[in-house]
Design a protein around this motif. Structure first.
Motif, PDB file in Angstrom:
ATOM      1  N   SER A 187       0.828  -1.263  -0.094  1.00 40.21           N
ATOM      2  CA  SER A 187      -0.093  -0.121   0.179  1.00 40.21           C
ATOM      3  C   SER A 187       0.926   0.918   0.496  1.00 40.21           C
ATOM      4  O   SER A 187       0.314   2.467  -0.126  1.00 40.21           O
TER       5      SER A 187
ATOM      6  N   GLN B  90      -7.088   0.021  -1.462  1.00 37.54           N
ATOM      7  CA  GLN B  90      -7.641   0.014  -0.698  1.00 37.54           C
ATOM      8  C   GLN B  90      -9.757  -0.499  -1.255  1.00 37.54           C
ATOM      9  O   GLN B  90      -9.817  -1.012  -0.150  1.00 37.54           O
TER      10      GLN B  90
ATOM     11  N   ARG C 137      -8.611  -4.069  -0.288  1.00 38.97           N
ATOM     12  CA  ARG C 137      -9.230  -4.431   1.433  1.00 38.97           C
ATOM     13  C   ARG C 137     -10.594  -4.421   1.562  1.00 38.97           C
ATOM     14  O   ARG C 137     -11.306  -5.058   2.344  1.00 38.97           O
ATOM     15  N   GLN C 138     -11.258  -3.334   0.948  1.00 42.58           N
ATOM     16  CA  GLN C 138     -12.795  -3.442   0.853  1.00 42.58           C
ATOM     17  C   GLN C 138     -13.143  -5.193   0.269  1.00 42.58           C
ATOM     18  O   GLN C 138     -14.910  -5.043   1.283  1.00 42.58           O
TER      19      GLN C 138
ATOM     20  N   LEU D  34      -4.686   9.118   3.281  1.00 44.47           N
ATOM     21  CA  LEU D  34      -3.902   7.504   2.895  1.00 44.47           C
ATOM     22  C   LEU D  34      -3.062   7.609   3.957  1.00 44.47           C
ATOM     23  O   LEU D  34      -3.091   6.339   4.009  1.00 44.47           O
TER      24      LEU D  34
ATOM     25  N   ASP E 231      -0.387   1.078   9.848  1.00 48.53           N
ATOM     26  CA  ASP E 231      -1.652   0.714   9.123  1.00 48.53           C
ATOM     27  C   ASP E 231      -1.451  -0.453   7.901  1.00 48.53           C
ATOM     28  O   ASP E 231      -2.253  -0.928   6.853  1.00 48.53           O
TER      29      ASP E 231
ATOM     30  N   PHE F 167     -13.231   7.471   3.118  1.00 43.11           N
ATOM     31  CA  PHE F 167     -11.997   6.908   3.659  1.00 43.11           C
ATOM     32  C   PHE F 167     -12.335   6.622   4.387  1.00 43.11           C
ATOM     33  O   PHE F 167     -12.424   5.350   5.294  1.00 43.11           O
ATOM     34  N   GLU F 168     -12.557   7.051   5.020  1.00 43.48           N
ATOM     35  CA  GLU F 168     -12.368   7.636   6.800  1.00 43.48           C
ATOM     36  C   GLU F 168     -13.895   6.025   7.358  1.00 43.48           C
ATOM     37  O   GLU F 168     -13.500   4.939   8.022  1.00 43.48           O
TER      38      GLU F 168
ATOM     39  N   TRP G  15     -12.547   2.439   5.850  1.00 43.01           N
ATOM     40  CA  TRP G  15     -11.411   2.484   5.950  1.00 43.01           C
ATOM     41  C   TRP G  15     -11.558   1.589   8.070  1.00 43.01           C
ATOM     42  O   TRP G  15     -11.460   0.425   7.759  1.00 43.01           O
ATOM     43  N   ASP G  16     -12.775   2.518   8.377  1.00 38.54           N
ATOM     44  CA  ASP G  16     -12.778   1.599   9.560  1.00 38.54           C
ATOM     45  C   ASP G  16     -14.072   0.665  10.052  1.00 38.54           C
ATOM     46  O   ASP G  16     -14.352  -0.390  10.605  1.00 38.54           O
TER      47      ASP G  16
ATOM     48  N   THR H 131     -10.973  -1.716   8.861  1.00 39.68           N
ATOM     49  CA  THR H 131     -10.162  -2.321   9.797  1.00 39.68           C
ATOM     50  C   THR H 131     -11.147  -3.246  10.899  1.00 39.68           C
ATOM     51  O   THR H 131     -10.545  -4.081  11.445  1.00 39.68           O
TER      52      THR H 131
END
Length: 501
Positions: free
Chosen positions: A64, A93, A96-97, A145, A182, A481-482, A485-486, A489
């Motif tokens: 990443s 990203q 990851r999603q 990012l 991260d 993004f937040e 990402w949350d 995670t």
């Protein structure tokens, strides 16, 4: 009595060649998008992910661009170009999603089996490079990012975070770190096997121990894929409407056999690899990070040394390298004739030109070939000054085939991945290496969009469920993004305390 070697013909909508991370990802995407399509997976070896996707055939970095210095070059004016770093991170990203979606939907059932939170760290020494790393952090800080990236140049903090690397170090020479919590360590072999298991359980036909011998276009636009059982020698022909070639280094020769025009002029430069490894708990306990440095002078970007925490089957290891090797094989379990057979009249000049334009690479490879095990541990001492020879063993990594892209009559050596699609959009193949596996999802979404333009708009709602940010550049949408990402995670259990879902 029938001849066991006699060919029989079958029909399928899709053929996936190779049982690595690319085919595994595309197979799941297609199974969710078109559950009515028949899919056949063909793998020449007896198990999934036994070549480049195997955990010991790669460094397991969730690429990443958090720590890889070659993605943030210094420009002549002294500024730091983060363009490629942002692009690579955006791609990860997406991956990851998709993994988070796959966990929520029962596709991936054991997260800790393939994914673990590991800090990603850039390491430099010397005043000039410390200054570069400070400016790198400042350049990245404005992008959401990379906002969490830290700059560390205090020896005590260095020692607290990286005790193995601090032991025996002379801190009179300035050292510095860019540190990101991260990062991830990925067992792409375990990930591939989980994805393939889902595919098989949902109807994908998997043929292990079968080798694709030839591919030819039929009058109706489909492909005749000739396959041989490597144990019984029995032949079969599979008629497919669409073929994806995700066969690692063997992708180029198969695209050449198929006569794909997009592959004309392309060539491959095989590069072997070695790492040194330790599972000694007294050593692994002192290092919990993936730490990347600068490549040696004159060496290619892919040779940047790194000391990595790996988690394989629940056990921690440390891996250091890479060290280059050379063989004409295009696969670790390939043939010595792979390279010569790939040289064609349409790529001969491109291949020959590389020997002239990439002399530094050739010299680097020659130097690497004469290294001893002791030499490799000595190289490690730049990172871990107190490293002992007896704690480390040399292992063979996977075989990589770097892409030689045609530029007129010349060839240009590239260190990323390239997707080739035939004119009729009924065949696609992936060439190249790093950061390949980490970008499997965006790469396969690109294949779907380019090869199925008539269906892709109708697939959008389902694809948005898989990748909520699809079509959006997260760098420009910090709130989104937040949010994603949350979500990722939490679902993937990548919180700082390491709690798994």
């Amino acid at each position: 009595m029938s001849n066991p070697k006699e060919a029989r013909t079958e029909k399928t909508d899709v053929v996936l060649v190779g049982a690595g991370i690319m085919s595994a990802t595309l197979g799941v995407l297609l199974r969710r998008l078109q559950p009515d399509w028949s899919i056949t997976l063909i793998e020449r070896l007896d198990g999934a992910a036994a070549e480049s996707s195997d955990p010991w055939n790669n460094a397991g970095t969730g690429h990443s661009a958090l720590c890889e210095l070659n993605y943030t070059p210094e420009l002549p004016d002294g500024s730091i170009d983060i363009t490629k770093a942002v692009k690579v991170n955006e791609q990860f990203q997406v991956t990851r999603q998709f993994w988070a979606y796959a966990v929520e939907n029962g596709i991936l059932t054991d997260v800790r089996n393939f994914l673990n939170p590991i800090p990603h760290v850039s390491f430099v020494h010397g005043a000039d490079r410390v200054d570069y790393l400070r400016r790198r952090k400042e350049a990245l800080a404005s992008n959401p990012l990379f906002a969490a990236t830290e700059f560390i140049d205090d020896p005590d903090e260095f020692a607290r975070r990286l005790p193995l690397m601090a032991a025996g170090r002379d801190f009179t020479e300035p050292v510095a770190l860019n540190w990101s919590t991260d990062g991830t360590d990925v067992d792409f072999g375990a990930l591939s096997r989980q994805l393939i298991a889902y595919g098989v359980n949902s109807g994908i036909n998997a043929l292990f121990g079968h080798e694709v011998r030839n591919l030819s276009r039929q009058s109706d636009g489909s492909w005749a894929v000739k396959v041989r059982n490597r144990r019984t020698r029995a032949n079969r022909t599979i008629n497919a409407k669409f073929v994806f070639v995700g066969a690692g280094g063997q992708a180029l020769p198969l695209l050449q056999k198929a006569g794909v025009k997009a592959a004309r002029g392309f060539a491959g430069f095989p590069v072997g690899g070695k790492f040194i490894r330790t599972g000694n708990p007294d050593v692994t306990a002192g290092h919990h990070a993936k730490v990347y440095g600068f490549p040696p002078l004159g060496a290619p970007p892919m040779s940047a040394p790194h000391l990595d925490t790996r988690v394989i089957a629940g056990k921690p290891f440390l891996l250091f390298g890479p060290f280059a090797g050379w063989t004409p094989k295009f696969l670790k379990q390939g043939h010595f004739t792979d390279l010569p057979k790939s040289i064609k009249p349409n790529n001969l000049l491109q291949m020959a030109s590389i020997g002239v334009t990439e002399l530094s690479l050739v010299n680097y490879l020659v130097g690497q070939l004469v290294l001893s095990d002791a030499d490799r541990v000595d190289a490690l001492r730049e990172f871990a000054p107190t490293a002992r020879d007896g704690d480390w063993e040399t292992i063979e990594a996977g075989q990589r085939v770097q892409v030689i892209r045609p530029d007129g009559l010349k060839g240009v050596l590239e260190f990323g991945t390239t997707t080739l699609v035939d004119d009729e959009r009924t065949m696609a193949g992936l060439l190249g290496a790093s950061p390949g596996a980490s970008t499997a999802v965006p790469a396969m979404l690109d294949v779907l969009e380019r090869c199925f333009p008539d269906r892709f708009p109708a697939w959008q709602p389902t694809l948005k469920e898989m990748v909520p940010s699809l079509g959006t550049k997260l760098s420009d949408e910090p709130a989104l993004f937040e949010e994603v990402w949350d979500w990722g995670t939490k679902v993937l259990g990548l919180q700082a305390d390491g709690v798994s879902p």
